[in-house]
Each structure stands twice: as C-alpha cells, then as structure tokens.
Design an enzyme around this catalytic site. Sequence first.
Site, mmCIF file in Angstrom:
data_model
loop_
_atom_site.group_PDB
_atom_site.id
_atom_site.type_symbol
_atom_site.label_atom_id
_atom_site.label_comp_id
_atom_site.label_asym_id
_atom_site.label_seq_id
_atom_site.Cartn_x
_atom_site.Cartn_y
_atom_site.Cartn_z
ATOM 1 N N ASP A 17 0.853 -1.192 0.000
ATOM 2 C CA ASP A 17 0.000 0.000 0.000
ATOM 3 C C ASP A 17 0.888 1.241 0.000
ATOM 4 O O ASP A 17 1.677 1.448 0.916
ATOM 5 C CB ASP A 17 -0.884 -0.001 1.257
ATOM 6 C CG ASP A 17 -1.856 1.167 1.265
ATOM 7 O OD1 ASP A 17 -2.978 0.997 0.747
ATOM 8 O OD2 ASP A 17 -1.492 2.249 1.765
ATOM 9 N N TYR A 65 2.989 9.923 -0.448
ATOM 10 C CA TYR A 65 4.045 9.361 0.404
ATOM 11 C C TYR A 65 5.437 9.627 -0.193
ATOM 12 O O TYR A 65 6.442 9.481 0.504
ATOM 13 C CB TYR A 65 3.875 7.844 0.609
ATOM 14 C CG TYR A 65 2.595 7.412 1.293
ATOM 15 C CD1 TYR A 65 1.749 8.328 1.906
ATOM 16 C CD2 TYR A 65 2.235 6.064 1.330
ATOM 17 C CE1 TYR A 65 0.571 7.916 2.520
ATOM 18 C CE2 TYR A 65 1.061 5.644 1.947
ATOM 19 C CZ TYR A 65 0.233 6.572 2.528
ATOM 20 O OH TYR A 65 -0.929 6.159 3.132
ATOM 21 N N LYS A 88 -2.821 5.942 -4.368
ATOM 22 C CA LYS A 88 -3.947 6.832 -4.046
ATOM 23 C C LYS A 88 -3.806 8.190 -4.728
ATOM 24 O O LYS A 88 -2.693 8.700 -4.879
ATOM 25 C CB LYS A 88 -4.037 7.037 -2.531
ATOM 26 C CG LYS A 88 -3.948 5.745 -1.723
ATOM 27 C CD LYS A 88 -4.131 5.946 -0.234
ATOM 28 C CE LYS A 88 -3.784 4.676 0.534
ATOM 29 N NZ LYS A 88 -2.377 4.579 0.923
ATOM 30 N N HIS A 138 -7.823 9.472 -1.848
ATOM 31 C CA HIS A 138 -7.139 9.421 -0.555
ATOM 32 C C HIS A 138 -7.993 10.021 0.571
ATOM 33 O O HIS A 138 -8.053 9.450 1.665
ATOM 34 C CB HIS A 138 -5.800 10.155 -0.670
ATOM 35 C CG HIS A 138 -4.764 9.704 0.299
ATOM 36 N ND1 HIS A 138 -3.428 9.605 -0.008
ATOM 37 C CD2 HIS A 138 -4.858 9.326 1.598
ATOM 38 C CE1 HIS A 138 -2.750 9.174 1.046
ATOM 39 N NE2 HIS A 138 -3.596 9.002 2.039
HETATM 40 N N1 NAP Z 1 -5.414 6.334 3.722
HETATM 41 C C1 NAP Z 1 -4.860 7.052 4.665
HETATM 42 O O1 NAP Z 1 -5.205 8.227 4.896
HETATM 43 C C2 NAP Z 1 -3.758 6.447 5.475
HETATM 44 C C3 NAP Z 1 -3.274 7.121 6.603
HETATM 45 C C4 NAP Z 1 -2.257 6.497 7.339
HETATM 46 C C5 NAP Z 1 -1.774 5.254 6.958
HETATM 47 N N2 NAP Z 1 -2.251 4.640 5.831
HETATM 48 C C6 NAP Z 1 -1.738 3.322 5.384
HETATM 49 O O2 NAP Z 1 -1.825 2.396 6.463
HETATM 50 C C7 NAP Z 1 -0.524 1.860 6.722
HETATM 51 C C8 NAP Z 1 -0.372 1.497 8.182
HETATM 52 O O3 NAP Z 1 -0.660 2.607 9.017
HETATM 53 P P1 NAP Z 1 0.472 3.495 9.730
HETATM 54 O O4 NAP Z 1 1.765 3.254 9.079
HETATM 55 O O5 NAP Z 1 -0.012 4.894 9.765
HETATM 56 O O6 NAP Z 1 0.463 2.983 11.224
HETATM 57 P P2 NAP Z 1 0.643 1.565 11.972
HETATM 58 O O7 NAP Z 1 0.932 0.495 10.975
HETATM 59 O O8 NAP Z 1 -0.508 1.444 12.900
HETATM 60 O O9 NAP Z 1 1.894 1.849 12.899
HETATM 61 C C9 NAP Z 1 3.168 2.022 12.397
HETATM 62 C C10 NAP Z 1 4.069 2.271 13.625
HETATM 63 O O10 NAP Z 1 4.135 1.078 14.405
HETATM 64 C C11 NAP Z 1 5.501 0.669 14.516
HETATM 65 N N3 NAP Z 1 5.504 -0.814 14.426
HETATM 66 C C12 NAP Z 1 5.288 -1.578 13.340
HETATM 67 N N4 NAP Z 1 5.350 -2.876 13.642
HETATM 68 C C13 NAP Z 1 5.606 -2.951 14.968
HETATM 69 C C14 NAP Z 1 5.780 -4.031 15.861
HETATM 70 N N5 NAP Z 1 5.726 -5.294 15.441
HETATM 71 N N6 NAP Z 1 6.033 -3.747 17.164
HETATM 72 C C15 NAP Z 1 6.105 -2.472 17.594
HETATM 73 N N7 NAP Z 1 5.928 -1.406 16.787
HETATM 74 C C16 NAP Z 1 5.689 -1.641 15.479
HETATM 75 C C17 NAP Z 1 6.249 1.350 13.393
HETATM 76 O O11 NAP Z 1 7.573 1.653 13.764
HETATM 77 P P3 NAP Z 1 8.880 1.271 12.880
HETATM 78 O O12 NAP Z 1 8.641 1.633 11.459
HETATM 79 O O13 NAP Z 1 9.938 2.100 13.537
HETATM 80 O O14 NAP Z 1 9.079 -0.211 13.102
HETATM 81 C C18 NAP Z 1 5.463 2.654 13.223
HETATM 82 O O15 NAP Z 1 5.895 3.615 14.172
HETATM 83 C C19 NAP Z 1 0.393 3.007 6.257
HETATM 84 O O16 NAP Z 1 1.740 2.620 6.147
HETATM 85 C C20 NAP Z 1 -0.275 3.383 4.967
HETATM 86 O O17 NAP Z 1 0.019 2.437 3.957
HETATM 87 C C21 NAP Z 1 -3.240 5.215 5.107
#
Ligand code: NAP
Length: 278
Positions: A45, A50, A75, A108
């Site tokens: 994704d 990004y 997106k 998005h």
């Molecule tokens: N459509 C939208 O508006 C929107 C908005 C936000 C996100 N997204 C999508 O959703 C995806 C996921 O959401 P997100 O990246 O915002 O947040 P998330 O996946 O909930 O959290 C990512 C955070 O958690 C940490 N992490 C990951 N695996 C871990 C584990 N096993 N143990 C402890 N900490 C861990 C990462 O740190 P490290 O990287 O330092 O390991 C990072 O700080 C995004 O990457 C993106 O593709 C979409």
Amino acid sequence: MSVPEITLNDGTRIPQLGYGTFKVPADDAQRAVSEALELGYRHIDTAAVYGNEQGVGAAIAASGIPRDELFVTTKLWNDRHDGDQPRAALGESLERLGLEQVDLYLIHWPTPAKDDYLHAWQRLIELRADGLARSIGVSNFLVPHLEKIVTATGVVPAVDQIELHPAHQQPAVTAWAAAHDVRIESWGPLGQGKYDLFGTPAVAGAAAAHGKTPAQVVIRWHLQHGYILFPKSVHRERLAENIDVFDFVLTDDEVAAIDALEPGDGSGRVSAHPDEVN
Ligand SMILES: NC(=O)c1ccc[n+]([C@@H]2O[C@H](COP(=O)([O-])OP(=O)(O)OC[C@H]3O[C@@H](n4cnc5c(N)ncnc54)[C@H](OP(=O)(O)O)[C@@H]3O)[C@@H](O)[C@H]2O)c1
C-alpha cells in the site's frame, strides 16, 4: 501458513495482510519493500503523497515476482480531484511505480469542503474501465460521502480505507460497509504507536496466553474481524513479526476484550477527522 485472500465486490482478490509504506522515506523504500517481498508480503500500500512510489516500483522490478502475484495500491492526492487531473495523477503514479496498471486506486481523502470527490469518483470509474486500475475504492470516506457517490453513480467502491484500531473502531462506517459489500481496510492498525495499545491488559494478556507479541495480537484482531490491513515498519524483524500471525487464533473472549477498548465517543482517533482535511 500463507496470507489469506479476500474477494472484493468486483471479483478482484486481495491478500488480507500487506505492507504499508506511509512514512517510509523515499531513499529507504526500495530496501524496505524488497525485504517485505522477501519475507512473503505480496500486497503493498502506497500513495502519491508518500513520495516513495519510485522506491516501491524499484523493489517490485528487482524482485522478479510475477506481476499477477503482487497486489499494489496507490492513491489520488487531494489537490488532483478536478478536471482530468485524476487521469494525469494515476499516469504519473504508474510511471513512478513502473507498472501499467495498479490493482487498487483510491481517492485518498474526500475533502468535503471542496465538494469535488463525486467528480473524482466518476473519473476513477473511467480509469477502471480503461484498464488502468483493476479495482477502485475510497479512503477516509464517512457514511455521507459513501452515500453520495453510490447514489449518484450506482458504483459501490471495492474498499474504504479508514483509520481503524481498537480505540477507534468506526462502527457507523463498518456497518454501512458490511451492508453494501464494501471491504474495510484498517489504516493505522497498530494505532500508529500513538497510545499504549500494547500495554492494555486485553492485548498484553492475549499475547502472554498465546506466546505471541502484542503487535501480533492486534494484527490477528483485525484479521478475525475480516479487515484488510498493512502495518508499516522499516525494521526487518518487525516485518517478519507482523506477518507471522497465522499459527494462532484469538478466542471470542479475547476479541471481545479488545473490542471493549473502543471508548464509544470518537475520542480514540489518533489522526485527522475526514471532514477537516481539505
Ligand atoms: N489512507 C490514509 O489516509 C492512510 C493514513 C495512514 C496510513 N495509511 C496506510 O496504512 C498503513 C499502516 O498505518 P500506519 O503506518 O499509519 O500505522 P501503523 O501500521 O498502525 O503503525 C506504524 C508504527 O508502528 C511501529 N511498528 C510496526 N510494527 C511494529 C511491531 N511489530 N512492534 C512495535 N511497533 C511496530 C512502526 O515503527 P517502525 O517503522 O519504527 O518499526 C510505526 O511507528 C500506512 O503505512 C499506509 O500504507 C493510510
């Protein structure tokens, strides 16, 4: 065990667990996505905003994995809803990704104050018809936004990608989606690390009971609710941990205890309200 697939309302199949790349820096994206692909991830994704589509594309090209074994989402950013901008924006994303077609193209954010998301949705319908996206969907759409595009076009998005984690479960959107055969993609599935989700007794207790990590428990909670998710990490060991979730099942009581982390008043949101992003 391999990652299960879900069939979307247009017949497209999507791996339920993928790799999200928000905040993966452009100069690290090829390395991170290459490691994810090595570890077995087949669903990536990304988004134009990004700034890392080129790195994602380079990793895909270098992997040698057949294109039809990969699922790639990108997106449309908020400033490209107007006129023919959606077609131009998707063309630029495809160029950066080195692909001829994305598997899923999303609006998005609805940016409701600009009132141009219906126009953007009509353009995405054309882009799908032209074969530039296999499936189309939306992100951050609340029920009024969903109602508006479906009423006007009769075309139901394949997914709605929304902020969703135990403290913010979005019952109105998930109920609407279930009733209209729209799949929910949970973004911020780990709460973006912005609150102490892993330390709650519900999560920590289930982790201890199963000999798994808190992150693995939260990922299972999403999977068992039927949500699609793609946790983000730039660390190889966490990428491996986050996909190693198919050898245990949470009990109904464990799922219910995590469900109970939702405060019920919307206060668990960790990012912007969709009506306020324009
Ligand atoms: N459509 C939208 O508006 C929107 C908005 C936000 C996100 N997204 C999508 O959703 C995806 C996921 O959401 P997100 O990246 O915002 O947040 P998330 O996946 O909930 O959290 C990512 C955070 O958690 C940490 N992490 C990951 N695996 C871990 C584990 N096993 N143990 C402890 N900490 C861990 C990462 O740190 P490290 O990287 O330092 O390991 C990072 O700080 C995004 O990457 C993106 O593709 C979409």
